[in-house]
Motif scaffolding. Structure first.
Motif, PDB file in Angstrom:
ATOM      1  N   SER A  12       0.824  -1.184   0.113  1.00  0.00           N
ATOM      2  CA  SER A  12       0.032   0.072   0.063  1.00  0.00           C
ATOM      3  C   SER A  12       0.854   1.154  -0.113  1.00  0.00           C
ATOM      4  N   GLU A  13       0.371   2.252  -0.687  1.00  0.00           N
ATOM      5  CA  GLU A  13       0.852   3.527  -0.723  1.00  0.00           C
ATOM      6  C   GLU A  13       0.583   4.532   0.453  1.00  0.00           C
ATOM      7  N   SER A  14      -0.810   4.274   0.806  1.00  0.00           N
ATOM      8  CA  SER A  14      -1.089   5.097   2.153  1.00  0.00           C
ATOM      9  C   SER A  14      -1.767   4.227   3.113  1.00  0.00           C
ATOM     10  N   PRO A  15      -2.182   4.701   4.250  1.00  0.00           N
ATOM     11  CA  PRO A  15      -2.982   3.896   5.162  1.00  0.00           C
ATOM     12  C   PRO A  15      -4.522   3.974   4.857  1.00  0.00           C
ATOM     13  N   SER A  16      -5.103   2.961   5.565  1.00  0.00           N
ATOM     14  CA  SER A  16      -6.530   2.817   5.277  1.00  0.00           C
ATOM     15  C   SER A  16      -7.177   2.594   6.289  1.00  0.00           C
ATOM     16  N   ASP A  17      -8.550   2.944   6.637  1.00  0.00           N
ATOM     17  CA  ASP A  17      -9.042   2.775   7.802  1.00  0.00           C
ATOM     18  C   ASP A  17     -10.058   1.652   7.788  1.00  0.00           C
ATOM     19  N   ALA A  18     -10.027   0.911   6.518  1.00  0.00           N
ATOM     20  CA  ALA A  18     -10.994  -0.182   6.660  1.00  0.00           C
ATOM     21  C   ALA A  18     -10.559  -1.176   5.523  1.00  0.00           C
ATOM     22  N   ILE A  19      -9.901  -2.241   6.412  1.00  0.00           N
ATOM     23  CA  ILE A  19      -9.226  -3.408   5.314  1.00  0.00           C
ATOM     24  C   ILE A  19      -9.654  -4.751   6.042  1.00  0.00           C
ATOM     25  N   CYS A  20      -9.544  -5.806   5.050  1.00  0.00           N
ATOM     26  CA  CYS A  20      -9.735  -7.058   5.640  1.00  0.00           C
ATOM     27  C   CYS A  20      -9.046  -8.074   5.226  1.00  0.00           C
ATOM     28  N   ILE A  21      -8.217  -8.986   5.938  1.00  0.00           N
ATOM     29  CA  ILE A  21      -7.280  -9.935   5.433  1.00  0.00           C
ATOM     30  C   ILE A  21      -7.569 -11.255   6.181  1.00  0.00           C
ATOM     31  N   LYS A  22      -7.087 -12.342   5.313  1.00  0.00           N
ATOM     32  CA  LYS A  22      -7.664 -13.462   5.884  1.00  0.00           C
ATOM     33  C   LYS A  22      -6.349 -14.397   5.534  1.00  0.00           C
ATOM     34  N   GLY A  23      -6.138 -15.224   6.831  1.00  0.00           N
ATOM     35  CA  GLY A  23      -4.771 -15.965   6.411  1.00  0.00           C
ATOM     36  C   GLY A  23      -4.642 -16.851   7.666  1.00  0.00           C
ATOM     37  N   TRP A  24      -3.363 -17.405   7.861  1.00  0.00           N
ATOM     38  CA  TRP A  24      -2.869 -18.233   9.133  1.00  0.00           C
ATOM     39  C   TRP A  24      -1.879 -17.600   9.945  1.00  0.00           C
ATOM     40  N   VAL A  25      -2.103 -17.967  11.086  1.00  0.00           N
ATOM     41  CA  VAL A  25      -1.398 -17.169  12.125  1.00  0.00           C
ATOM     42  C   VAL A  25       0.055 -17.959  12.148  1.00  0.00           C
ATOM     43  N   ARG A  26       1.296 -17.209  12.073  1.00  0.00           N
ATOM     44  CA  ARG A  26       2.335 -17.862  12.123  1.00  0.00           C
ATOM     45  C   ARG A  26       2.868 -17.872  13.438  1.00  0.00           C
ATOM     46  N   THR A  27       2.488 -16.503  14.234  1.00  0.00           N
ATOM     47  CA  THR A  27       3.008 -16.406  15.783  1.00  0.00           C
ATOM     48  C   THR A  27       2.232 -15.400  16.360  1.00  0.00           C
ATOM     49  N   ARG A  28       2.511 -15.504  17.632  1.00  0.00           N
ATOM     50  CA  ARG A  28       1.460 -14.629  18.556  1.00  0.00           C
ATOM     51  C   ARG A  28       2.335 -14.148  19.436  1.00  0.00           C
ATOM     52  N   ARG A  29       2.376 -13.010  19.966  1.00  0.00           N
ATOM     53  CA  ARG A  29       3.226 -12.472  21.000  1.00  0.00           C
ATOM     54  C   ARG A  29       2.073 -11.762  21.837  1.00  0.00           C
ATOM     55  N   ASP A  30       1.977 -12.208  23.371  1.00  0.00           N
ATOM     56  CA  ASP A  30       1.182 -11.459  23.785  1.00  0.00           C
ATOM     57  C   ASP A  30       1.734 -10.394  25.078  1.00  0.00           C
ATOM     58  N   ALA A  31       1.318  -9.376  25.194  1.00  0.00           N
ATOM     59  CA  ALA A  31       1.578  -8.575  26.321  1.00  0.00           C
ATOM     60  C   ALA A  31       0.291  -8.826  27.314  1.00  0.00           C
ATOM     61  N   LYS A  32       0.298  -7.925  28.271  1.00  0.00           N
ATOM     62  CA  LYS A  32      -0.791  -8.133  29.293  1.00  0.00           C
ATOM     63  C   LYS A  32      -2.152  -7.803  28.696  1.00  0.00           C
ATOM     64  N   ASP A  33      -2.354  -6.777  27.982  1.00  0.00           N
ATOM     65  CA  ASP A  33      -3.789  -6.323  27.632  1.00  0.00           C
ATOM     66  C   ASP A  33      -3.894  -6.440  26.064  1.00  0.00           C
ATOM     67  N   PHE A  34      -2.886  -6.889  25.373  1.00  0.00           N
ATOM     68  CA  PHE A  34      -2.991  -6.829  24.077  1.00  0.00           C
ATOM     69  C   PHE A  34      -2.090  -7.840  23.374  1.00  0.00           C
ATOM     70  N   SER A  35      -2.027  -8.293  22.225  1.00  0.00           N
ATOM     71  CA  SER A  35      -1.472  -9.207  21.464  1.00  0.00           C
ATOM     72  C   SER A  35      -1.023  -8.772  20.005  1.00  0.00           C
ATOM     73  N   PHE A  36       0.190  -9.216  19.588  1.00  0.00           N
ATOM     74  CA  PHE A  36       0.710  -8.914  18.160  1.00  0.00           C
ATOM     75  C   PHE A  36       0.305 -10.344  17.639  1.00  0.00           C
ATOM     76  N   LEU A  37      -0.164 -10.531  16.375  1.00  0.00           N
ATOM     77  CA  LEU A  37      -0.112 -11.674  15.414  1.00  0.00           C
ATOM     78  C   LEU A  37       0.550 -11.507  14.022  1.00  0.00           C
ATOM     79  N   GLU A  38       1.038 -12.360  13.763  1.00  0.00           N
ATOM     80  CA  GLU A  38       1.793 -12.173  12.524  1.00  0.00           C
ATOM     81  C   GLU A  38       0.890 -13.264  11.655  1.00  0.00           C
TER      82      GLU A  38
END
Length: 456
Positions: A12-38
């Motif tokens: 993408s060239e610019s941000p977007s406020d509405a996008i939808c992706i579908k796929g498979w989780v490679r890894t997840r990293r959790d903090a206390k109140d939020f998570s990162f998913l790749e």
RNA sequence: UCCCCGGUAGCUCAACCGGCAGAGCGGGUGGCUGUUAACCACUAGGUUGGGGAUUCGAGUUCCUCCCGGGGAGCCA
């Protein structure tokens, strides 16, 4: 919301406020109140990072979104404040499409051995390496068609089933519609009323079309029943076979060289990201090898000269070197890896070690055949000018005690409007091995078939 | 088909001369306000490929079979 492929999202060239992706989780990293998913969807090597917190609908499901799970994520594409990626998705909605039990899902977010992944060939395309491999395989397949289309070749589909056991290359698989162990197998009561086989080459079928349409090529599966249990052999593999009318051996070698250079150049540009993975983790020399390929003309060496070089090398070969004997693997490796240090075309082989259809040279000893040898992979291409003279070809078939009557249709092409023509066969998997540095042919085929191996 | 090497936790591998079967990663639980091979703590996890033999005792030695890898032949 419409699904965006991750490759497009990352570009993408610019941000977007509405996008939808579908796929498979490679890894997840959790903090206390939020998570990162790749998340990876196979559209490209890279995954996209998703940041999810309790503001996202479905956040409660994140604990089940472990490695391997299929998910859909909607949210905003924003510039990532973290290091390591340009874009990330701030999730507003998370959907668990298909869970993957972390205790039993075989793939971990770590490196696995090729041997292990071979046992789970149905899951290995979800790894970076095999995802990249099969994207490259697809891209190079299309590049093959591009190359020939640009030169006016006709793409020919030759049969997989054949009744000819005299195609002259290797052992054949027999095909039957009879019950196992039926006495009529391959006989008069069987499906075709005679023995049937899987093709070992489309060449004999392609020649008549070259002598009608000018330039043709085939690209399809090929089957060899040899019990060759090596990292360079498969029972089922794909072969590219161009066949050109009004062409001699030099034209043939020129075409082979142009063809390979086209594919090497294509890999370097169109498959850059995926190829870099192989340069980093599989074989650090692959990019340099491809660039060497493109840098200068391929070495060309008459067989007789190759024999002289091997004898003069002073090397103590296990197998004898002399005119009339076929080159062994150790000899091929010396020529490509030590003497030339790059691809080398060896041509004009003794006729007694080559197939009946190859054009006899005036010296009475050799035929207009050529092999392209490349470092590490060995023989990548084998080709020849075809014997177009009816009397010479007939004599050769008789001399070799081959069943003349079985070649009636083939000889017709020499009987009516015969013309010089030439062609070659390229083992597609060996090309992939050369380009990616992968050393086992079973790792460049989705579901490899080999001696004692028919899984999936 | 022949030759060589290997098979130990889910994965990758240790285990000396035959003497209590271990680590890292992964999994589970808990912690952590920006991680990215995340980090910290705790925790579960084993018929040492199958069968047989030798021995007081076998992951380790011997026989045999199975599976995997590499090399050779044959080929693309």
């Amino acid at each position: 919301m419409e699904r965006t492929k991750i490759k497009a999202a990352l570009a993408s060239e610019s941000p977007s406020d509405a996008i939808c992706i579908k796929g498979w989780v490679r890894t997840r990293r959790d903090a206390k109140d939020f998570s990162f998913l790749e998340i990876n969807d196979g559209s490209c090597l890279a995954g996209i990072q998703v940041v999810a917190d309790s503001a996202a609908e479905g956040f409660g499901l994140v604990r089940d979104m472990g490695t391997g799970a299929a998910v859909a994520v909607s949210g905003a594409l924003i510039a990532s404040p973290g290091k390591g990626q340009k874009w990330e998705i701030r999730a507003t909605r998370l959907e668990l499409i298909g869970a993957a039990d972390p205790e039993t899902y075989p793939l971990q977010k770590k490196r696995h051995s090729d041997e292990f992944l071979r046992q789970i060939a149905h899951l290995r395309p979800r790894t970076n390496k095999y995802g990249a491999l099969f994207r490259i395989r697809s891209s190079l397949s299309l590049a093959i068609h591009d190359f020939f289309a640009a030169r006016g070749f006709v793409y020919l589909h030759t049969p997989i089933l054949t009744g000819s056991d005299c195609e002259g290359a290797g052992e054949l698989f027999r095909v039957t519609a009879q019950a196992p162990c039926s006495p009529g197998t391959g006989g008069a009561g069987d499906f075709f009323g005679k023995p049937a086989y899987l093709t070992v080459s489309g060449q004999l079928a392609a020649e008549p079309f070259a002598l009608a349409l000018g330039d043709v090529y085939t690209f399809g599966p090929t089957f060899r029943a040899e019990k060759s249990d090596t990292p360079r052999h498969a029972a089922e593999f794909w072969m590219v076979e161009p066949e050109m009318a009004f062409a001699d051996l030099t034209d043939d070698m020129d075409m082979a060289e142009a063809f390979l250079k086209h594919l090497a150049a294509h890999a370097l540009t169109a498959c850059k990201d995926d190829l870099e993975l192989f340069a980093r983790f599989v074989d650090t020399t692959v990019l340099a090898t491809l660039e060497t390929f493109l840098a200068k003309p391929f070495a060309r060496l008459p067989y007789a000269e190759a024999i002289d070089i091997l004898r003069a090398s002073g090397k103590n070969f296990e197998y004898p070197v002399s005119f009339g004997l076929d080159l062994q693997t150790e000899h091929e490796r010396h020529l490509a890896e030590v003497h030339v240090k790059g691809p080398v075309l060896v041509y004009d082989y003794p006729k007694d070690i080559k197939a009946f259809y190859m054009r006899q040279n005036d010296d009475g000893k050799t035929v207009a055949a050529m092999d392209l040898l490349v470092p590490r992979v060995g023989e990548l291409i084998g080709g020849s000018a075809r014997e177009e003279r009816l009397d010479v070809l007939t004599a050769r078939i008789t001399e070799l005690s081959l069943p003349l009557e079985a070649y009636g249709w083939y000889l017709d092409t020499r009987r009516f409007g015969s013309a010089p023509h030439a062609g070659f066969g390229l083992g597609f998997e060996r090309l992939l091995m050369m380009i990616t540095g992968v050393t086992n042919i079973r790792d460049v085929i989705a579901y490899p078939r080999a001696y004692n191996q028919l899984e999936f």
